[in-house]
Design a protein around this motif. Structure first.
Motif, PDB file in Angstrom:
ATOM      1  N   PRO A   1       0.665  -1.114  -0.037  1.00 56.32           N
ATOM      2  CA  PRO A   1       0.098  -0.001   0.109  1.00 56.32           C
ATOM      3  C   PRO A   1       0.747   1.167   0.069  1.00 56.32           C
ATOM      4  CG  PRO A   1       0.030  -1.081   2.144  1.00 56.32           C
ATOM      5  CD  PRO A   1       0.835  -1.958   1.206  1.00 56.32           C
TER       6      PRO A   1
ATOM      7  N   SER B   1      -2.154   0.587  -4.276  1.00 54.33           N
ATOM      8  CA  SER B   1      -1.029  -0.227  -4.094  1.00 54.33           C
ATOM      9  C   SER B   1      -0.042  -0.475  -5.267  1.00 54.33           C
ATOM     10  CB  SER B   1      -1.509  -1.628  -3.582  1.00 54.33           C
ATOM     11  OG  SER B   1      -2.370  -1.411  -2.248  1.00 54.33           O
TER      12      SER B   1
ATOM     13  N   GLU C   1      -4.697  -5.992  -1.691  1.00 55.56           N
ATOM     14  CA  GLU C   1      -4.786  -4.532  -1.559  1.00 55.56           C
ATOM     15  C   GLU C   1      -5.857  -4.055  -0.354  1.00 55.56           C
ATOM     16  OE1 GLU C   1      -5.815  -0.822  -2.537  1.00 55.56           O
ATOM     17  OE2 GLU C   1      -7.399  -2.187  -2.527  1.00 55.56           O
TER      18      GLU C   1
ATOM     19  N   PRO D   1      -4.315  -5.263   3.500  1.00 55.16           N
ATOM     20  CA  PRO D   1      -2.841  -5.068   3.537  1.00 55.16           C
ATOM     21  C   PRO D   1      -2.212  -5.982   4.557  1.00 55.16           C
ATOM     22  CG  PRO D   1      -3.787  -2.963   3.239  1.00 55.16           C
ATOM     23  CD  PRO D   1      -4.765  -3.574   3.769  1.00 55.16           C
TER      24      PRO D   1
ATOM     25  N   ARG E   1       3.252   0.110   4.934  1.00 53.20           N
ATOM     26  CA  ARG E   1       2.878   1.311   3.716  1.00 53.20           C
ATOM     27  C   ARG E   1       4.067   2.167   3.211  1.00 53.20           C
ATOM     28  NH1 ARG E   1      -1.526   5.803   5.406  1.00 53.20           N
ATOM     29  NH2 ARG E   1       0.590   6.541   6.402  1.00 53.20           N
TER      30      ARG E   1
END
Length: 285
Positions: A173, A231, A271, A274, A278
């Motif tokens: 992500p 993502s 997606e 997650p 990130r």
């Protein structure tokens, strides 16, 4: 139950990526920003060497197909021990025996899936089992048996005879920062990037890169990357440097994997729920 649906690269990792690419492409045209793909493939290189050791093989050289251009893993953890998203472990898409994960011992200061909360670890392990089964079906038979690697949810390994082929399947992500990086060939570094239509107006980068093994032979690896919602998705396959054997797959074959509904179903789950940290910065940031 239907299934679908790592933080910004550390500054040191970004610096190493840029320095390595600059050294490899000296005198060549300026390189595009390849950080997301570079990190995934660079990590695959280190995973290959360590996975081979974990599997009882010796003599694997951590050079990698993207050898001169990419760094190996730093000490930053590829998996964040964060609370579970609340999404239950996905149910199996494919019946069959579980695949014994390849064990890789984390280096000092590095964490692994073993450090995750129990529920999140179970969810990621179930995802890996399903992803390994799908990859086993879709990748060429020369990959042999595809197994998950227990260091990170994005790591897998194909094993055929004495050959070990690292595979990365990453859905990271970006916090709304996902964007397609430039796609540019670097002939001097034997790096080819082609922007292709993936499907339904989506584009992907199909990358073929050549490195030199310890014995001086060329080893080729391939990677496909694309943006899916918020993502960045990377699917890469590396060669076995110890045997100077290239990844037994072409960019076109990897694209067919990326277009397959079984693979995309995994992408949609990852997606929406997650499993990797990130990415906090945009390309070039």
């Amino acid at each position: 139950m239907d299934m679908f649906p790592e933080s910004a690269p550390q500054e040191s990792e970004e610096r190493l990526v840029r320095e390595a690419m600059a050294e490899a492409a000296e005198g060549a045209p300026p390189l595009p920003d390849l950080v997301p793909v570079a990190l995934a493939v660079g990590r695959a290189r280190r995973a290959r060497a360590r996975a081979a050791i974990g599997g009882g093989m010796v003599g694997v050289v951590a050079l990698g197909v993207f050898g001169a251009m990419l760094p190996s893993w730093g000490t930053a953890s590829p998996v964040s021990a964060r609370p579970t998203t609340g999404a239950p472990a996905p149910t199996s898409l494919h019946a069959g025996p579980r695949r014994a994960p390849v064990h890789i011992q984390p280096t000092p200061g590095e964490s692994s899936m073993a450090d995750l909360p129990a529920a999140e670890r179970k969810r990621q392990e179930e995802f890996q089992q399903q992803a390994a089964a799908v990859l086993n079906e879709l990748l060429p038979a020369a990959f042999g048996t595809v197994r998950p690697v227990d260091l990170a949810v994005s790591r897998y390994q194909g094993s055929s005879g004495d050959h070990v082929f690292p595979v990365v399947f990453s859905v990271r992500p970006t916090g709304g920062l996902a964007q397609e990086p430039p796609c540019q060939d670097v002939p001097a570094a034997k790096y080819q990037c082609e922007r292709v239509n993936l499907m339904d107006g989506m584009t992907a980068h199909a990358i073929t890169s050549t490195g030199i093994s310890k014995g001086g032979k060329e080893v080729v690896g391939v990677s496909v990357s694309f943006v899916f919602k918020d993502s960045t998705v990377v699917l890469s396959a590396d060669g076995d440097d110890s045997a100077a054997v290239s990844a037994p797959v072409t960019a076109d074959q990897l694209l067919r994997v990326a277009r397959d509904e079984r693979f995309l179903r995994l992408v949609r789950y990852a997606e929406a729920s997650p499993m990797e940290p990130r990415q906090e910065s945009a390309h070039g940031g």
